[in-house]
Design a protein around this motif. Structure first.
Motif, mmCIF file in Angstrom:
data_model
loop_
_atom_site.group_PDB
_atom_site.id
_atom_site.type_symbol
_atom_site.label_atom_id
_atom_site.label_comp_id
_atom_site.label_asym_id
_atom_site.label_seq_id
_atom_site.Cartn_x
_atom_site.Cartn_y
_atom_site.Cartn_z
ATOM 1 N N ARG A 1 -1.835 -6.707 -9.087
ATOM 2 C CA ARG A 1 -3.169 -6.323 -9.509
ATOM 3 C C ARG A 1 -3.851 -5.397 -8.512
ATOM 4 O O ARG A 1 -4.479 -4.426 -8.894
ATOM 5 C CB ARG A 1 -4.001 -7.566 -9.731
ATOM 6 N N HIS A 2 -3.778 -5.700 -7.251
ATOM 7 C CA HIS A 2 -4.515 -4.883 -6.291
ATOM 8 C C HIS A 2 -3.632 -4.117 -5.323
ATOM 9 O O HIS A 2 -4.035 -3.092 -4.803
ATOM 10 C CB HIS A 2 -5.511 -5.742 -5.504
ATOM 11 N N LEU A 3 -2.475 -4.622 -5.079
ATOM 12 C CA LEU A 3 -1.552 -3.891 -4.221
ATOM 13 C C LEU A 3 -0.334 -3.653 -5.076
ATOM 14 O O LEU A 3 0.637 -4.371 -5.039
ATOM 15 C CB LEU A 3 -1.223 -4.708 -2.972
ATOM 16 N N ALA A 4 -0.395 -2.602 -5.888
ATOM 17 C CA ALA A 4 0.516 -2.450 -7.003
ATOM 18 C C ALA A 4 1.926 -2.093 -6.595
ATOM 19 O O ALA A 4 2.875 -2.678 -7.064
ATOM 20 C CB ALA A 4 -0.025 -1.420 -7.972
ATOM 21 N N LEU A 5 2.097 -1.150 -5.770
ATOM 22 C CA LEU A 5 3.443 -0.676 -5.468
ATOM 23 C C LEU A 5 3.507 -0.278 -4.006
ATOM 24 O O LEU A 5 2.619 0.360 -3.508
ATOM 25 C CB LEU A 5 3.769 0.538 -6.352
ATOM 26 N N LEU A 6 4.540 -0.672 -3.373
ATOM 27 C CA LEU A 6 4.718 -0.303 -1.974
ATOM 28 C C LEU A 6 6.042 0.414 -1.858
ATOM 29 O O LEU A 6 7.092 -0.136 -2.086
ATOM 30 C CB LEU A 6 4.703 -1.554 -1.100
ATOM 31 N N VAL B 1 8.723 8.065 8.184
ATOM 32 C CA VAL B 1 8.185 6.888 7.502
ATOM 33 C C VAL B 1 7.012 7.323 6.643
ATOM 34 O O VAL B 1 6.126 8.043 7.104
ATOM 35 C CB VAL B 1 7.718 5.812 8.514
ATOM 36 N N LEU B 2 7.019 6.881 5.404
ATOM 37 C CA LEU B 2 5.914 7.140 4.493
ATOM 38 C C LEU B 2 5.527 5.822 3.855
ATOM 39 O O LEU B 2 6.377 5.131 3.299
ATOM 40 C CB LEU B 2 6.325 8.136 3.402
ATOM 41 N N LEU B 3 4.285 5.467 3.952
ATOM 42 C CA LEU B 3 3.763 4.276 3.290
ATOM 43 C C LEU B 3 2.871 4.766 2.166
ATOM 44 O O LEU B 3 1.888 5.465 2.408
ATOM 45 C CB LEU B 3 2.962 3.418 4.272
ATOM 46 N N LEU B 4 3.217 4.412 0.945
ATOM 47 C CA LEU B 4 2.454 4.822 -0.227
ATOM 48 C C LEU B 4 2.037 3.576 -0.973
ATOM 49 O O LEU B 4 2.890 2.767 -1.348
ATOM 50 C CB LEU B 4 3.317 5.713 -1.132
ATOM 51 N N THR B 5 0.750 3.398 -1.151
ATOM 52 C CA THR B 5 0.271 2.276 -1.955
ATOM 53 C C THR B 5 -0.458 2.829 -3.166
ATOM 54 O O THR B 5 -1.178 3.822 -3.074
ATOM 55 C CB THR B 5 -0.677 1.348 -1.158
ATOM 56 N N LEU B 6 -0.241 2.203 -4.286
ATOM 57 C CA LEU B 6 -0.925 2.561 -5.524
ATOM 58 C C LEU B 6 -1.688 1.321 -5.977
ATOM 59 O O LEU B 6 -1.088 0.294 -6.275
ATOM 60 C CB LEU B 6 0.075 2.984 -6.600
ATOM 61 N N ASP B 7 -2.978 1.428 -6.012
ATOM 62 C CA ASP B 7 -3.831 0.289 -6.329
ATOM 63 C C ASP B 7 -4.038 0.189 -7.835
ATOM 64 O O ASP B 7 -4.307 1.186 -8.495
ATOM 65 C CB ASP B 7 -5.172 0.494 -5.624
ATOM 66 N N THR B 8 -3.912 -0.988 -8.357
ATOM 67 C CA THR B 8 -4.116 -1.302 -9.784
ATOM 68 C C THR B 8 -3.258 -0.437 -10.712
ATOM 69 O O THR B 8 -3.745 0.124 -11.675
ATOM 70 C CB THR B 8 -5.598 -1.202 -10.182
ATOM 71 N N THR B 9 -2.000 -0.322 -10.391
ATOM 72 C CA THR B 9 -1.055 0.444 -11.196
ATOM 73 C C THR B 9 -0.044 -0.502 -11.815
ATOM 74 O O THR B 9 0.488 -1.368 -11.138
ATOM 75 C CB THR B 9 -0.310 1.474 -10.319
ATOM 76 N N ARG B 10 0.224 -0.335 -13.086
ATOM 77 C CA ARG B 10 1.228 -1.166 -13.753
ATOM 78 C C ARG B 10 2.622 -0.631 -13.454
ATOM 79 O O ARG B 10 2.863 0.572 -13.526
ATOM 80 C CB ARG B 10 0.998 -1.162 -15.262
ATOM 81 N N ALA B 11 3.536 -1.534 -13.125
ATOM 82 C CA ALA B 11 4.908 -1.138 -12.818
ATOM 83 C C ALA B 11 5.549 -0.412 -13.997
ATOM 84 O O ALA B 11 6.286 0.557 -13.808
ATOM 85 C CB ALA B 11 5.736 -2.360 -12.440
ATOM 86 N N ASP B 12 5.259 -0.852 -15.213
ATOM 87 C CA ASP B 12 5.914 -0.247 -16.372
ATOM 88 C C ASP B 12 5.363 1.139 -16.703
ATOM 89 O O ASP B 12 5.813 1.780 -17.645
ATOM 90 C CB ASP B 12 5.839 -1.170 -17.587
ATOM 91 N N ALA B 13 4.441 1.645 -15.894
ATOM 92 C CA ALA B 13 3.945 3.009 -16.071
ATOM 93 C C ALA B 13 4.716 3.998 -15.201
ATOM 94 O O ALA B 13 4.524 5.200 -15.328
ATOM 95 C CB ALA B 13 2.458 3.076 -15.727
#
Length: 128
Positions: free
Chosen positions: A7-12, A29-41
């Motif tokens: 819900r809040h820490l969608a993808l790391l 090193v790259l840290l990418l966070t996507l907040d409130t993103t659905r995995a199936d998108a």
């Protein structure tokens, strides 16, 4: 029905190659966070192909962590914890206000910089 992502820490996506040769034998090193993103998108997580080609390519070149957990259900405290290794009571950021981390809370960027890495951030969320 598709399984919703975090819900809040969608993808790391972390430890992804950023292109070019690693400096001094160290990985990029790259840290990418996507907040409130659905995995199936996201194509790299089983979503429709071709919708997220750049993220899919980045995922193919790095590591994708499909299961992430957060210590807080809010963007700012969750990211503060992720980037300091501290729980909210220790770093004192507990909501999405514009409160800053205290100087005593050393961040991943500070540690990386001290180790000779060039660091930077690109942020789209106002609370971050």
């Amino acid at each position: 029905m598709p399984r919703p992502a975090w819900r809040h820490l969608a993808l790391l996506l972390a430890l992804a190659a950023c292109g070019g040769a690693p400096r001094e034998g160290r990985p990029s090193v790259l840290l990418l966070t996507l907040d409130t993103t659905r995995a199936d998108a996201l194509g790299c997580l089983g979503g429709p192909p071709g919708v997220t080609p750049n993220l899919d390519a980045l995922a193919a070149a790095g590591r994708v962590y499909e299961e992430a957990r957060t210590v807080a259900p809010l963007t700012l405290p969750a990211h503060a914890s992720m980037l300091t290794g501290l729980y909210p009571p220790r770093h004192t950021v507990r909501d999405n206000s514009l409160a800053a981390l205290p100087p005593s809370a050393e961040t991943l960027a500070e540690s990386a910089s001290a180790a000779g890495y060039a660091t930077g951030a690109f942020v789209a969320a106002r609370v971050l």
